[in-house]
Design an enzyme around this catalytic site. Structure first.
Site, short mmCIF file in Angstrom:
data_model
loop_
_atom_site.label_atom_id
_atom_site.label_comp_id
_atom_site.label_asym_id
_atom_site.label_seq_id
_atom_site.Cartn_x
_atom_site.Cartn_y
_atom_site.Cartn_z
N GLU A 53 0.82 -1.21 0.00
CA GLU A 53 0.00 0.00 0.00
C GLU A 53 0.85 1.26 0.00
OE1 GLU A 53 -3.05 0.39 -0.61
OE2 GLU A 53 -3.54 -1.75 -0.65
N TYR A 136 -6.75 6.32 4.24
CA TYR A 136 -6.83 5.29 3.21
C TYR A 136 -6.01 4.06 3.59
CZ TYR A 136 -5.59 2.45 -0.68
OH TYR A 136 -5.35 1.34 -1.46
N ASP A 154 -9.54 4.63 -2.82
CA ASP A 154 -8.38 5.12 -3.57
C ASP A 154 -8.89 5.76 -4.87
OD1 ASP A 154 -8.95 3.02 -5.36
OD2 ASP A 154 -6.84 2.54 -5.64
#
Length: 307
Positions: A53, A136, A154
Site C-alpha cells: 500500500e 486510506y 483510492d
C-alpha cells in the site's frame, strides 16, 4: 460538475438503494479476473499488504513489483526494517518516486516493533495511529489483510463510484465528505463481503473503468452505470491535476537522491552539482531533501542518506 440527468439520477438512486445490484456482479467479475499479485497471496501477511500500500501510492503496479519482492526478501518483518537506518530504506526504495514514503514506512515499522512486538496491529484505530498511516492506508490494511469492513477509497474506487453511481466522468481532485458518505452507503454489511467489495471495486477501476479508454463493453455493471446511461457527459469540473515531471524540482530531487543511493560513502557537494546545471533550482531541491529528512548534511560540505 456535470448535472446528472433524470435518467442518471434514477440510476443513482437505484444503485444506492440496492447496493447488492453492484456488489454481486463486481465481486463475481473479480473472482474470475483479479490479477495474481504477491500482496494478495496469503503468505504476504499484513506486513506485505502494508508495504504494497505504501509503494502503490501514485506508482503503477509494474514498477512496484520488483522493488516489493526485493524489499520483502530483505525485510520480511517490520522489526527487520526497523533495525536498519532510515537511509537504507530510502536506498532500497530506488526509483519508485515520492521517497518520503520510504521514511514513513520505516517509521511505521519502528512503531509496530516498539508498540506491538513486531506484528502489524489489527484494529483500524491502532493502524491509523501509526506514523505515516493515513485514512486510506489504515482502511486498506484492515480490509485487505484482516478482512474487516471498511470503506477503502483510492483513486480507482472513487472513479468507479463517480461513474457508476454519481453519473460523472471523474471524481473531485480531493476526496469529499459526500464521497465518504456514498462509500459507506455502498459497503456490504457482511465483513467478508465488504472486504471482497473493496478489492473488487478497486480492481475494476484499475483494469476496466480506467481514467482513459474505459472498457465499458467488458464492465460487469455497464447496464447499471449512471454515467454510461447518461450518455457519458464530459467532465466539466475543476481541471484535473497533471503528472508533469521533466524539469520540475521532483526531477532534480530524484537525480540528487540517485547519486546518494549509489554512493557507499558521503558525497561531496561537487558530485551533486554535476547532476543539474541550474544552481538555484538545484539548491532549492537539495534544501527540500534536507528539510524532508531524506538527506543528511555533514561537516565539510558532504551529504549522505539519513543515518
Amino acid at each position: 460538475m456535470t448535472a446528472i440527468s433524470a435518467n442518471s439520477a434514477t440510476t443513482t438512486s437505484t444503485a444506492a438503494g440496492d447496493p447488492a445490484a453492484l456488489h454481486t456482479p463486481v465481486i463475481a467479475w473479480f473472482e474470475s479476473n483479479a490479477r495474481d499479485l504477491p500482496w494478495r497471496r496469503p503468505e504476504a501477511g499484513a506486513w506485505g499488504v502494508m508495504v504494497s500500500e505504501f509503494m502503490l501510492q501514485q506508482t503503477p503496479v509494474n514498477r512496484v513489483l520488483p522493488v516489493y519482492e526485493q524489499w520483502l526478501a530483505r525485510w520480511p518483518r517490520p522489526a527487520d526494517l526497523a533495525a536498519e537506518t532510515p537511509g537504507e530504506a530510502v536506498r532500497a526504495w530506488g526509483r519508485l518516486g515520492y521517497p518520503r514514503r520510504a521514511l514513513r514506512l520505516h517509521g511505521a515499522a519502528q512503531a509496530i516493533t516498539e508498540r506491538y512486538g513486531g506484528d502489524v496491529p489489527r484494529e483500524h484505530a491502532q493502524l491509523l495511529a501509526l506514523p505515516g498511516i493515513g485514512e486510506y492506508t489504515a482502511a486498506a490494511v484492515a480490509s485487505f489483510a484482516y478482512g474487516q469492513r471498511h470503506a477503502v477509497l483510492d483513486t480507482n474506487v472513487r472513479r468507479v463510484f463517480a461513474r457508476a453511481v454519481t453519473g460523472i466522468q471523474y471524481p473531485p481532485n480531493a476526496t469529499t465528505a459526500a464521497e465518504r458518505k456514498l462509500a459507506r452507503a455502498l459497503l456490504p454489511e457482511d465483513e467478508r463481503t465488504a472486504a471482497r467489495w473493496a478489492a473488487s471495486s478497486m480492481e475494476l477501476g484499475a483494469l476496466i473503468c480506467t481514467a482513459k479508454n474505459e472498457s465499458c463493453a467488458r464492465c460487469p455493471i455497464a447496464t447499471r452505470c449512471a454515467w454510461r446511461l447518461a450518455g457519458k457527459p464530459v467532465h466539466d469540473g475543476p481541471q484535473r491535476r497533471g503528472q508533469t515531471y521533466a524539469g520540475t524540482d521532483r526531477q532534480v530531487r530524484g537525480r540528487l537522491l540517485a547519486v546518494l543511493r549509489e554512493a557507499v560513502a558521503p558525497v561531496p557537494q561537487r558530485a551533486l552539482d554535476a547532476v543539474w546545471d541550474e544552481p538555484v533550482q538545484r539548491a532549492r531541491a537539495l534544501d527540500g531533501l534536507v528539510a524532508d529528512g531524506l538527506v543528511e548534511p555533514l561537516e565539510n560540505g558532504v551529504y549522505r542518506l539519513p543515518g
